[in-house]
Design a protein around this motif. Structure first.
Motif, short mmCIF file in Angstrom:
data_model
loop_
_atom_site.label_atom_id
_atom_site.label_comp_id
_atom_site.label_asym_id
_atom_site.label_seq_id
_atom_site.Cartn_x
_atom_site.Cartn_y
_atom_site.Cartn_z
N ARG A 34 0.83 -1.20 0.00
CA ARG A 34 0.00 0.00 0.00
C ARG A 34 0.87 1.26 0.00
O ARG A 34 1.84 1.34 0.76
CB ARG A 34 -0.92 0.02 1.22
CG ARG A 34 -1.84 -1.18 1.31
CD ARG A 34 -3.00 -0.92 2.27
NE ARG A 34 -2.58 -0.55 3.61
CZ ARG A 34 -2.58 -1.36 4.65
NH1 ARG A 34 -2.93 -2.64 4.49
NH2 ARG A 34 -2.21 -0.95 5.84
N ILE A 35 0.48 2.23 -0.83
CA ILE A 35 1.18 3.52 -0.88
C ILE A 35 0.14 4.62 -0.82
O ILE A 35 -0.79 4.66 -1.64
CB ILE A 35 2.04 3.64 -2.15
CG1 ILE A 35 3.15 2.58 -2.15
CG2 ILE A 35 2.65 5.04 -2.27
CD1 ILE A 35 4.01 2.58 -3.38
N HIS A 36 0.28 5.50 0.18
CA HIS A 36 -0.68 6.60 0.39
C HIS A 36 0.12 7.88 0.62
O HIS A 36 0.98 7.93 1.50
CB HIS A 36 -1.57 6.30 1.59
CG HIS A 36 -2.84 7.08 1.62
ND1 HIS A 36 -2.86 8.46 1.61
CD2 HIS A 36 -4.14 6.68 1.64
CE1 HIS A 36 -4.12 8.88 1.63
NE2 HIS A 36 -4.92 7.83 1.65
N PRO A 37 -0.14 8.94 -0.16
CA PRO A 37 0.69 10.14 -0.07
C PRO A 37 0.38 11.08 1.09
O PRO A 37 1.21 11.94 1.40
CB PRO A 37 0.41 10.84 -1.41
CG PRO A 37 -0.97 10.41 -1.77
CD PRO A 37 -1.11 9.01 -1.26
N SER A 38 -0.78 10.97 1.72
CA SER A 38 -1.13 11.93 2.76
C SER A 38 -0.12 11.91 3.90
O SER A 38 0.53 10.90 4.16
CB SER A 38 -2.52 11.63 3.30
OG SER A 38 -3.51 11.88 2.31
N ARG A 73 2.04 8.51 4.38
CA ARG A 73 1.74 7.77 5.61
C ARG A 73 1.75 6.27 5.40
O ARG A 73 1.75 5.51 6.36
CB ARG A 73 0.39 8.23 6.15
CG ARG A 73 -0.79 8.03 5.21
CD ARG A 73 -2.03 8.72 5.76
NE ARG A 73 -3.20 8.58 4.92
CZ ARG A 73 -4.35 9.20 5.14
NH1 ARG A 73 -4.45 10.00 6.19
NH2 ARG A 73 -5.37 9.04 4.34
N GLU A 74 1.73 5.82 4.13
CA GLU A 74 1.95 4.41 3.81
C GLU A 74 3.00 4.37 2.70
O GLU A 74 2.84 5.03 1.66
CB GLU A 74 0.66 3.72 3.38
CG GLU A 74 -0.32 3.54 4.53
CD GLU A 74 -1.60 2.86 4.12
OE1 GLU A 74 -2.00 1.91 4.80
OE2 GLU A 74 -2.21 3.29 3.11
N GLY A 99 4.57 8.20 -2.05
CA GLY A 99 3.60 8.89 -2.90
C GLY A 99 3.53 10.37 -2.60
O GLY A 99 3.80 10.82 -1.48
N GLU A 100 3.14 11.12 -3.63
CA GLU A 100 2.96 12.56 -3.47
C GLU A 100 1.75 12.97 -4.30
O GLU A 100 1.66 12.65 -5.48
CB GLU A 100 4.20 13.32 -3.94
CG GLU A 100 4.11 14.82 -3.78
CD GLU A 100 5.39 15.52 -4.20
OE1 GLU A 100 5.41 16.11 -5.31
OE2 GLU A 100 6.37 15.45 -3.45
N GLY A 101 0.80 13.69 -3.69
CA GLY A 101 -0.37 14.13 -4.43
C GLY A 101 -1.61 14.10 -3.56
O GLY A 101 -1.55 14.30 -2.34
#
Length: 519
Positions: free
Chosen positions: A91-95, A99-100, A216-218
């Motif tokens: 999992r990849i999360h940009p927030s 955060r992931e 991630g970024e966005g």
């Protein structure tokens, strides 16, 4: 007639001169030119051209089925002490500045350390997104050693912490100088990162190969990629490296010095020849010189030769994606108040023959192997087209009570046999059929062994989500396989209660949110 003695003497000298010239020319051809002689001590053969070599690295596939050199996992701010190294999903999360995050490395030590890497590309298969938004994912070279089965948000290994949680120190955890990126904007396809510079470093320094960190970024959207643990080899990540092996150094060989060999040369002899009889040559007269005047030829007027005008090759047009549809299923509330397709109940080992289908709470107890568990099912047939492509599907339960201050990780599994909400118990699937193992525990008969999703539950008075996208895709394609989901927790002394579909507040009942596109 007598020959002229002067003329005969001249011919004799001419013949001698010709023979002398021929002899000199022949001798010159036998003498090697200094400019073409090789150094007798350092003459060496010409080395053959070195051809590039391409190697693919994919777990248990390439370079061969015995290759097991891929390590991959993700680390999560939500579950800072949880390791996901055995998960088939990254999992990849940009927030929150990522955060992931993902971690992946390939053992490429089979490549000689003196090789020159021409190109290296990392490929990852995206299979899920929480929303249809593009994000940019950066790949950084990892500095700190980490272990696939031990890494968490807080730790790189079981005994060593990251310098900054989340592998977030640009000095001690990762190297920002080695950074590449790609934009991901869809699912069900591979994305590529050019990691040539990193691969060259790994080849030259095999012990320093700690892989890459993916951040991630966005916008706030979660992307999920398949890992090397996925059963389908076609979806696993892989690395393609093309390199030039170092050219072997030529060994000097001594070349023999060319030796002039004596060649037989015929000695010219005076061979009598018939001399031509001299004739009187006419005296030249002053004749007018003939001047050739070019005749004008009509030349056609030059015309511009038409030159092919380069035309712009049209860029491939992206196939338009149908507008996604979101549908939420919540008992007697959504998609409309008449929907009654949700069934749910608890299974309790403390009261193994008691059905709980009419209760307004669902209980999950993590003692031992999970002493209290939850079954839940949503009927989707007729609400989503059978040929729809599921972009995302999320199960949400509202936690309202916990017995202790501990959090616990709740696991989701696919249920394999029918069950009845009104009569299901710890021992029975329905009034007539028993579970193969009490508690819906038999893998392959009662439930699937592969973990579907997980959520770390800590706070109350909020919804928690489980990503069940692939399962819902199967339910839509084959409705008869929809037997719902089993939720359980293990080895933690904690009980958490969620509202069931019988709860009086419809907005807090269990819900399934599905986003799909129909052809």
């Amino acid at each position: 007639m007598n020959q002229n003695p002067v003329f005969s003497h001249s011919l004799s000298w001419a013949k001698r001169l010709v023979c002398v010239v021929l002899t000199i020319v022949l001798l010159l051809t036998l003498v090697p030119s200094p400019s073409t002689q090789a150094d007798p001590a350092l003459s060496s053969p010409v080395s053959a051209a070195v051809e590039p070599i391409t190697v693919i690295f994919k777990e248990r596939v390439y370079p061969d089925i015995y290759y097991q050199g891929v390590s991959d996992t993700h680390i999560s701010l939500y579950e800072p002490t949880t390791n996901f190294g055995d998960y088939p999903t990254m999992r990849i999360h940009p927030s929150s500045s990522g955060r992931e995050r993902g971690l992946i490395k390939f053992d490429i030590s089979v490549i000689p350390t003196n090789a020159t890497v021409i190109e290296a590309t990392l490929y990852m298969y995206a299979w899920y997104w929480s929303y249809s938004f593009p994000i940019t994912i950066y790949a950084y070279r990892v500095i700190k050693h980490w272990n696939e089965r031990e890494a968490t948000w807080e730790r790189a290994t079981a005994t060593n912490y990251w310098h900054t949680p989340g592998c977030n120190s640009p000095t001690y955890d990762y190297d920002p100088a080695f950074a590449v990126s790609t934009t991901v904007s869809n699912t069900r396809q591979y994305y590529a990162w050019d990691v040539t510079q990193m691969a060259q470093f790994w080849v030259a320094n095999p012990l320093a190969n700690e892989g890459v960190l993916l951040v991630g970024e966005g916008l706030s959207v979660q992307y999920q990629f398949r890992t090397s643990e996925i059963d389908s080899a076609d979806l696993r990540p892989y690395l393609v490296v093309t390199y030039l092996p170092a050219a072997p150094s030529p060994t000097p060989t001594r070349t023999a010095t060319p030796t002039t060999m004596a060649t037989y040369s015929p000695t010219p002899t005076n061979t009598p020849i018939n001399s031509p009889t001299p004739t009187k040559t006419p005296t030249p007269t002053n004749s007018p010189t003939l001047t050739i005047t070019p005749t004008p030829i009509h030349s056609p007027t030059p015309t511009n030769t038409p030159t092919a005008t380069p035309t712009r090759t049209p860029a491939p047009t992206a196939t338009p994606i149908p507008t996604p549809t979101q549908r939420i299923f919540q008992q007697e509330f959504l998609p409309f108040s008449s929907y009654d397709g949700t069934i749910d109940t608890s299974l309790s080992s403390y009261r193994p023959d008691t059905p709980w289908g009419n209760e307004d709470s669902l209980r999950i107890n993590g003692r031992e192997d999970g002493t209290e568990r939850v079954l839940i099912r949503f009927d989707l047939e007729g609400y989503i087209p059978s040929n729809a492509h599921i972009l995302s599907a999320k199960l949400s339960l509202f936690a309202w009570s916990r017995r202790t201050l501990y959090g616990m990780r709740v696991l989701a599994f696919d249920v394999l046999r029918p069950w009845d909400e009104a009569t299901a118990t710890w021992n029975q699937a329905d009034a007539y059929v028993r579970w193969a193992t009490p508690g819906c525990e038999s893998i392959g008969s009662d439930r699937a062994g592969e973990l579907l999703a997980t959520a770390f539950v800590y706070f109350t008075n909020k919804f928690y989500d489980w990503d069940v996208t692939p399962l819902v895709q199967r339910w839509v394609n084959d409705p008869w396989t929809n037997h719902g989901i089993l939720l359980l927790s293990q080895n933690v002394d904690q009980e958490i209660r969620f509202y069931s579909s019988e709860w009086r507040v419809p907005q807090q009942r269990p819900k399934l949110t599905v986003i799909y596109v129909a052809p």
